[in-house]
Design an enzyme around this catalytic site. Sequence first.
Site, short mmCIF file in Angstrom:
data_model
loop_
_atom_site.label_atom_id
_atom_site.label_comp_id
_atom_site.label_asym_id
_atom_site.label_seq_id
_atom_site.Cartn_x
_atom_site.Cartn_y
_atom_site.Cartn_z
N ASP A 1 12.12 -10.97 14.96
CA ASP A 1 11.56 -9.93 14.10
C ASP A 1 11.70 -8.53 14.71
O ASP A 1 11.10 -7.58 14.23
CB ASP A 1 10.09 -10.20 13.76
N HIS B 1 1.06 -17.14 19.12
CA HIS B 1 -0.26 -16.53 18.97
C HIS B 1 -1.40 -17.55 19.13
O HIS B 1 -2.57 -17.16 19.20
CB HIS B 1 -0.41 -15.85 17.61
N ASP C 1 9.71 -11.74 20.95
CA ASP C 1 9.16 -11.50 19.62
C ASP C 1 8.59 -10.08 19.55
O ASP C 1 8.04 -9.57 20.53
CB ASP C 1 8.07 -12.52 19.32
#
Length: 359
Positions: A258, A132, A169
Amino acid sequence: MWEAERTLALVYHEEYLRHEQYPTHPERRERLSYTVDRFWEEGLFEIEGIDLVEPEPVDREVIELVHDPEHVELIRRMSESGGGTIDPDTAVAPETYDQALLAAGGSVLAVELVVRKEYDTAFAMVRPPGHHAGRAKAAGFCYFNNVAIAAEYAIRELGADSVAILDWDAHHGDGTQEIFYDRDDVLYVSIHQDGRTLYPGTGFPYEAGEGPGEGYTVNIPVLPRSGDRTYREAFQRIVEPVVWEFDPDLILISAGQDCHFTDPITDLAITAEGYRWMMERATELAEDLGALGPVAVLEGGYSVEDGLPYTNLGVVCGMSGVPADLREPMDPPEENPRGPERIRKVAREYSRYWTSVKA
């Protein structure tokens, strides 16, 4: 005793366990400590061909290959002055700057080991994560973009002409996308939960790059509760054809675990076996292309007991070819039946750029 089919460097440092924002933060030290414990219990570190390798921090100049100097200086000054808050999810502690340099160092070392052919594959088990983080932005638990730094280092310092980054992700890697958005030597492919339902709210198919980079950003947003079947469809219909057509020198994986169905902050349905399959396919793709890697860099994954130790184990099994018990804490939920149809719609968008993607 098992012997790995492909040599694998597990890049890890105990200092990664010291990074902490606060004890109940989702990105906490147990993410790695439980994984390392699982690996010891499985006997991974005793398998011939799998080695534990300790990294060192990179110099600031390496971080500045992809980050603005002002951003790097901000993180350094905040750390030296005792810490502070960037956003509600991302705080800086006194050790953050040094720990982020070490995380980037793990990613760079993993790439060096593979490019120099000391190992076939590598998995940088680093904290804090990075995808990010943009050129001048820290956000979403991330300070410096580990996988982007590793990709740029491979191009500038190790002689790679082209790098493919596959980011699976659950959260879209908006920072990685921004850094390479106008480049045609770095292919960025992201499979993630639809941005209308999850942070950071980006990663739609129309975000396909600009200028020379148009078409080299490939976003595959999946519906909530998408699982193994949908991800197989994504690989076979989009990921593998695009990477094959791009024909990179090196394949990197932003390995966010995740997407597992037990993860507390996402809504997907991947199993540990699903992760093993994805990494095995990425590894076989690299072999078929004659590309280096893959090199995986740990991103997210917040089911610290039931999910992450086993999804990380699945990643290692897929890279090395070593079997292991990929148990699940419970039966996976029923997958969203509309998941594969979403993939087919996305494929139509990218068939404009890639002849190998069939609408």
